[in-house]
Motif scaffolding. Structure first.
Motif, PDB file in Angstrom:
ATOM      1  N   PRO A   1       8.768  -2.711  10.250  1.00 33.41           N
ATOM      2  CA  PRO A   1       7.498  -2.796   9.507  1.00 33.41           C
ATOM      3  C   PRO A   1       7.677  -2.823   8.005  1.00 33.41           C
ATOM      4  CG  PRO A   1       7.291  -1.254  11.316  1.00 33.41           C
ATOM      5  CD  PRO A   1       8.742  -1.655  11.265  1.00 33.41           C
ATOM      6  N   CYS A   2       8.664  -2.105   7.485  1.00 29.20           N
ATOM      7  CA  CYS A   2       8.852  -2.052   6.038  1.00 29.20           C
ATOM      8  C   CYS A   2       9.516  -3.303   5.486  1.00 29.20           C
ATOM      9  CB  CYS A   2       9.682  -0.824   5.665  1.00 29.20           C
ATOM     10  SG  CYS A   2      11.241  -0.681   6.584  1.00 29.20           S
ATOM     11  N   GLN A   3       9.955  -4.231   6.348  1.00 29.49           N
ATOM     12  CA  GLN A   3      10.611  -5.448   5.892  1.00 29.49           C
ATOM     13  C   GLN A   3       9.635  -6.619   5.766  1.00 29.49           C
ATOM     14  OE1 GLN A   3      13.609  -5.840   8.939  1.00 29.49           O
ATOM     15  NE2 GLN A   3      15.142  -4.750   7.727  1.00 29.49           N
ATOM     16  N   GLU A   4       8.391  -6.417   6.162  1.00 30.11           N
ATOM     17  CA  GLU A   4       7.426  -7.506   6.146  1.00 30.11           C
ATOM     18  C   GLU A   4       6.504  -7.479   4.936  1.00 30.11           C
ATOM     19  OE1 GLU A   4       5.313  -7.430   9.792  1.00 30.11           O
ATOM     20  OE2 GLU A   4       6.989  -8.208  10.969  1.00 30.11           O
ATOM     21  N   GLY A   5       6.705  -6.539   4.043  1.00 29.72           N
ATOM     22  CA  GLY A   5       5.883  -6.493   2.843  1.00 29.72           C
ATOM     23  C   GLY A   5       4.616  -5.696   3.034  1.00 29.72           C
ATOM     24  N   GLY A   6       3.919  -5.451   1.922  1.00 31.66           N
ATOM     25  CA  GLY A   6       2.721  -4.625   1.948  1.00 31.66           C
ATOM     26  C   GLY A   6       1.497  -5.402   2.348  1.00 31.66           C
ATOM     27  N   GLY A   7       0.524  -4.686   2.835  1.00 33.84           N
ATOM     28  CA  GLY A   7      -0.734  -5.294   3.209  1.00 33.84           C
ATOM     29  C   GLY A   7      -1.848  -4.793   2.324  1.00 33.84           C
TER      30      GLY A   7
ATOM     31  N   ASP B   1      -5.722  10.236  -1.924  1.00 34.07           N
ATOM     32  CA  ASP B   1      -5.022  10.566  -3.167  1.00 34.07           C
ATOM     33  C   ASP B   1      -3.514  10.684  -2.956  1.00 34.07           C
ATOM     34  OD1 ASP B   1      -5.895  10.661  -5.665  1.00 34.07           O
ATOM     35  OD2 ASP B   1      -6.451  12.774  -5.704  1.00 34.07           O
ATOM     36  N   GLY B   2      -2.760   9.985  -3.759  1.00 38.48           N
ATOM     37  CA  GLY B   2      -1.314  10.123  -3.768  1.00 38.48           C
ATOM     38  C   GLY B   2      -0.602   9.336  -2.704  1.00 38.48           C
ATOM     39  N   GLU B   3      -1.289   8.615  -1.843  1.00 39.06           N
ATOM     40  CA  GLU B   3      -0.624   7.888  -0.767  1.00 39.06           C
ATOM     41  C   GLU B   3      -0.251   6.490  -1.217  1.00 39.06           C
ATOM     42  OE1 GLU B   3      -1.230   6.860   3.962  1.00 39.06           O
ATOM     43  OE2 GLU B   3      -2.930   7.430   2.722  1.00 39.06           O
ATOM     44  N   LYS B   4       0.888   6.007  -0.752  1.00 43.02           N
ATOM     45  CA  LYS B   4       1.341   4.678  -1.106  1.00 43.02           C
ATOM     46  C   LYS B   4       0.599   3.629  -0.285  1.00 43.02           C
ATOM     47  CE  LYS B   4       5.978   6.280  -2.298  1.00 43.02           C
ATOM     48  NZ  LYS B   4       7.414   6.144  -2.032  1.00 43.02           N
ATOM     49  N   GLY B   5       0.729   2.363  -0.705  1.00 43.89           N
ATOM     50  CA  GLY B   5       0.115   1.274   0.030  1.00 43.89           C
ATOM     51  C   GLY B   5       0.708   1.138   1.424  1.00 43.89           C
ATOM     52  N   LYS B   6      -0.039   0.520   2.303  1.00 46.54           N
ATOM     53  CA  LYS B   6       0.365   0.364   3.697  1.00 46.54           C
ATOM     54  C   LYS B   6       1.083  -0.967   3.894  1.00 46.54           C
ATOM     55  CE  LYS B   6      -1.763   4.141   4.958  1.00 46.54           C
ATOM     56  NZ  LYS B   6      -1.029   5.336   5.383  1.00 46.54           N
ATOM     57  N   TRP B   7       1.992  -0.997   4.864  1.00 45.69           N
ATOM     58  CA  TRP B   7       2.595  -2.242   5.291  1.00 45.69           C
ATOM     59  C   TRP B   7       1.650  -2.944   6.255  1.00 45.69           C
ATOM     60  CZ3 TRP B   7       6.396   1.956   6.358  1.00 45.69           C
ATOM     61  CH2 TRP B   7       7.214   2.194   5.250  1.00 45.69           C
ATOM     62  N   LYS B   8       1.805  -4.263   6.327  1.00 45.18           N
ATOM     63  CA  LYS B   8       0.895  -5.038   7.174  1.00 45.18           C
ATOM     64  C   LYS B   8       0.983  -4.596   8.628  1.00 45.18           C
ATOM     65  CE  LYS B   8       0.876  -9.238   4.344  1.00 45.18           C
ATOM     66  NZ  LYS B   8       1.208 -10.684   4.304  1.00 45.18           N
ATOM     67  N   ARG B   9       2.207  -4.474   9.145  1.00 44.12           N
ATOM     68  CA  ARG B   9       2.343  -4.109  10.555  1.00 44.12           C
ATOM     69  C   ARG B   9       1.984  -2.651  10.788  1.00 44.12           C
ATOM     70  NH1 ARG B   9       7.346  -6.103  12.129  1.00 44.12           N
ATOM     71  NH2 ARG B   9       8.295  -4.416  13.275  1.00 44.12           N
ATOM     72  N   GLU B  10       2.128  -1.816   9.783  1.00 41.30           N
ATOM     73  CA  GLU B  10       1.681  -0.428   9.922  1.00 41.30           C
ATOM     74  C   GLU B  10       0.177  -0.370  10.164  1.00 41.30           C
ATOM     75  OE1 GLU B  10       1.732   3.796   7.423  1.00 41.30           O
ATOM     76  OE2 GLU B  10       2.400   1.928   6.486  1.00 41.30           O
ATOM     77  N   ILE B  11      -0.568  -1.192   9.425  1.00 42.79           N
ATOM     78  CA  ILE B  11      -2.020  -1.240   9.634  1.00 42.79           C
ATOM     79  C   ILE B  11      -2.341  -1.739  11.031  1.00 42.79           C
ATOM     80  CG2 ILE B  11      -4.153  -2.304   8.807  1.00 42.79           C
ATOM     81  CD1 ILE B  11      -2.873  -2.491   6.042  1.00 42.79           C
ATOM     82  N   SER B  12      -1.607  -2.774  11.477  1.00 42.02           N
ATOM     83  CA  SER B  12      -1.841  -3.320  12.814  1.00 42.02           C
ATOM     84  C   SER B  12      -1.504  -2.304  13.900  1.00 42.02           C
ATOM     85  CB  SER B  12      -1.015  -4.599  12.993  1.00 42.02           C
ATOM     86  OG  SER B  12      -1.128  -5.087  14.300  1.00 42.02           O
ATOM     87  N   ILE B  13      -0.390  -1.592  13.735  1.00 47.54           N
ATOM     88  CA  ILE B  13       0.009  -0.593  14.739  1.00 47.54           C
ATOM     89  C   ILE B  13      -1.019   0.536  14.814  1.00 47.54           C
ATOM     90  CG2 ILE B  13       1.736   1.176  15.258  1.00 47.54           C
ATOM     91  CD1 ILE B  13       3.853  -0.721  14.144  1.00 47.54           C
ATOM     92  N   TRP B  14      -1.452   1.008  13.662  1.00 53.20           N
ATOM     93  CA  TRP B  14      -2.418   2.103  13.649  1.00 53.20           C
ATOM     94  C   TRP B  14      -3.760   1.667  14.241  1.00 53.20           C
ATOM     95  CZ3 TRP B  14      -3.154   6.851  14.114  1.00 53.20           C
ATOM     96  CH2 TRP B  14      -4.301   7.507  13.669  1.00 53.20           C
ATOM     97  N   THR B  15      -4.159   0.438  13.991  1.00 51.59           N
ATOM     98  CA  THR B  15      -5.389  -0.076  14.586  1.00 51.59           C
ATOM     99  C   THR B  15      -5.283  -0.135  16.102  1.00 51.59           C
ATOM    100  OG1 THR B  15      -5.817  -1.397  12.591  1.00 51.59           O
ATOM    101  CG2 THR B  15      -7.006  -2.010  14.591  1.00 51.59           C
ATOM    102  N   ASP B  16      -4.133  -0.591  16.610  1.00 51.85           N
ATOM    103  CA  ASP B  16      -3.928  -0.647  18.058  1.00 51.85           C
ATOM    104  C   ASP B  16      -3.934   0.754  18.671  1.00 51.85           C
ATOM    105  OD1 ASP B  16      -3.765  -3.378  17.866  1.00 51.85           O
ATOM    106  OD2 ASP B  16      -1.566  -3.441  17.868  1.00 51.85           O
ATOM    107  N   ILE B  17      -3.309   1.710  17.991  1.00 56.56           N
ATOM    108  CA  ILE B  17      -3.260   3.076  18.521  1.00 56.56           C
ATOM    109  C   ILE B  17      -4.669   3.659  18.636  1.00 56.56           C
ATOM    110  CG2 ILE B  17      -2.514   5.429  17.990  1.00 56.56           C
ATOM    111  CD1 ILE B  17       0.033   4.255  16.808  1.00 56.56           C
ATOM    112  N   ARG B  18      -5.472   3.466  17.628  1.00 58.55           N
ATOM    113  CA  ARG B  18      -6.849   3.980  17.667  1.00 58.55           C
ATOM    114  C   ARG B  18      -7.666   3.306  18.773  1.00 58.55           C
ATOM    115  NH1 ARG B  18      -8.904   7.069  13.587  1.00 58.55           N
ATOM    116  NH2 ARG B  18     -10.992   6.312  14.151  1.00 58.55           N
ATOM    117  N   SER B  19      -7.483   1.991  18.913  1.00 60.86           N
ATOM    118  CA  SER B  19      -8.208   1.279  19.964  1.00 60.86           C
ATOM    119  C   SER B  19      -7.808   1.769  21.351  1.00 60.86           C
ATOM    120  CB  SER B  19      -7.952  -0.220  19.832  1.00 60.86           C
ATOM    121  OG  SER B  19      -8.579  -0.941  20.874  1.00 60.86           O
TER     122      SER B  19
END
Length: 455
Positions: A84-90, A97-115
């Motif tokens: 996930p960290c090799q595909e760039g940020g999303g 507060d204080g959190e870094k930007g998300k990776w594209k696949r990280e957002i996709s994985i988290w969306t799938d987990i919630r669903s």
């Protein structure tokens, strides 16, 4: 007049210095060469064709088939999934507060987990509160993972709220730990047929929990918080039955299938995309200090109850059969089995991704006259007849009953008037037919020794 075409990929480039860079260079060069050869073959077909202006699909397929046979499989493009960290940020913005930007696949994985959690909560109302507290109540993947781990590892002295703060801070600040946790989660879903969804691995798979807890302990170890790291190691061993020293270095995309009984020593190293099954030991050979544990390269598969001892290297793409005792280095793309382990074949592709423990399909064996025999590795390892490696020493063949048409001489009286025992009949001739060869392990021994096994 026939013309000569130079190899399309015969360009000259400087060769890298390191072995890993050379392997990557050769893999990329072979893939580029395959692409150019396919285009060249298709262009030739197009010129020769007078009826069609477009190259037929069959010609391209033929060129692709030729290219696949022209290069070793481990130099072909395996289309390995990036981390996930090799595909760039999303999302460049901060979720809180204080959190870094998300990776594209990280957002996709988290969306799938919630669903998936929402669907499970709807289908199992009894678990809705658990799913809400573990996943749906959180804003990010690292929050949910920190919550799950802190509740699994908490006890009367280490409260879940205290552990949550430590775990979440590491996951939020350390990109390498977070990327490894996401890659490990995808490895569970891709390689374990028992894993039905990403949310199930996050909530229920203790092998995954043990690796992520170790990643946090390793981060604390590097920060010189070694007392806390050792306390976490003890708690991980107690809860998950997995003992990994905080100083051990693990790559990304690791699958710890089942996990029970796994022991990994202090100076052990595991590369990317490796798979380990239960009761695996990566240990030392004695009381020596310093660098004393195995080093696993990328894409290695270690079978259940395998033991690897000493500061030895297990080459990339190799496979350790279940129950093996490995005391010597293993070359890349090699399968070893036995105690002590010996090479039994060549591994093609990525064994850690395939998770294929063994296959009955084996290649020809020619004893004499070119007759083909199909056997398995188990026949080679569990041959009931011991092998005679010294040709000067005659082999002892097992005694067998006389054939039906054999003539057994009658007992003869000796000088004292007592009958002597009858002379035993000669052993039967070696089996020559395939059926007799299969029924007689002694006759089939040479065929097994001369066999070429391809895993």
């Amino acid at each position: 007049m026939a013309h000569v075409r130079l190899l399309p990929c015969s360009g000259t480039k400087p060769l890298p210095a390191t072995s890993s860079a050379i392997t990557l260079f050769l893999r990329n060069a072979s893939c580029e060469c395959q692409r150019r050869l396919i285009v060249a073959r298709a262009a030739d077909k197009n010129k020769e064709s007078t009826s069609n202006s477009m190259v037929s699909k069959s010609s391209v397929d033929d060129a692709l088939s030729w290219a696949q046979h022209a290069f070793p499989s481990y130099l072909q493009n395996q289309q390995e999934k990036q981390f996930p960290c090799q595909e760039g940020g999303g999302n460049a913005g901060n979720s809180f507060d204080g959190e870094k930007g998300k990776w594209k696949r990280e957002i996709s994985i988290w969306t799938d987990i919630r669903s998936e959690a929402e669907q499970d909560a709807a289908s199992e109302p009894l678990l809705s509160s658990f799913l809400y507290a573990s996943i749906l109540a959180h804003d990010s993947f690292e929050q949910a993972l920190a919550f799950v781990l802190s509740n699994r590892l908490a006890n009367t002295t280490m409260l879940p709220t205290q552990l949550f703060e430590i775990f979440h801070e590491v996951l939020k600040r350390d990109d390498d730990v977070r990327c490894g946790a996401l890659a490990d989660l995808e490895a569970c879903k891709d390689r374990d047929p028992a894993c039905m969804s990403l949310s199930h691995a996050l909530l229920y798979f203790k092998g995954y929990h043990a690796i992520q807890a170790h990643r946090i302990a390793h981060a604390l170890w590097k920060r010189q918080q070694r007392v806390m790291a050792l306390a976490l190691q003890s708690r991980i061993s107690e809860v998950f039955a997995v003992d990994i020293h905080p100083a051990a270095r693990l790559g990304k995309g690791i699958l710890l299938d089942h996990g029970t009984g796994v022991v990994i020593g202090e100076t052990a190293v595991i590369g990317d995309n490796c798979s380990l099954l239960q009761n695996v030991t990566l240990g030392g050979t004695g009381k020596e200090v310093g660098d004393r544990h195995p080093k696993l390269d990328n894409n290695v598969l270690v079978g259940a109850s395998a033991t690897i001892l000493g500061n030895i290297k297990i080459g990339e793409g190799s496979q350790i059969a279940a129950g093996s005792l490995v005391l010597k280095a293993v070359p890349p793309h090699t399968m070893v089995a036995g105690s002590p382990a010996k090479s039994v074949g060549t591994v093609t592709g990525n064994p850690a991704q395939k998770m294929l423990q063994w296959d009955e399909k084996r290649v020809k064996v020619s004893d004499n006259g070119g007759m083909s025999v199909t056997e398995s590795v188990l026949d080679k390892l569990d041959s009931p007849v011991p092998r005679n490696n010294n040709p000067a020493t005659p082999e002892l063949k097992p005694a067998s009953a006389a054939p039906p048409n054999a003539v057994v001489p009658a007992a003869q009286p000796n000088l004292n008037g007592k009958a002597t025992a009858a002379t035993p009949a000669a052993p039967p001739a070696p089996a020559t037919t395939p059926a007799d060869r299969k029924a007689s392990p002694a006759a089939g021994r040479k065929a097994r020794d001369d066999a070429e096994y391809i895993i």
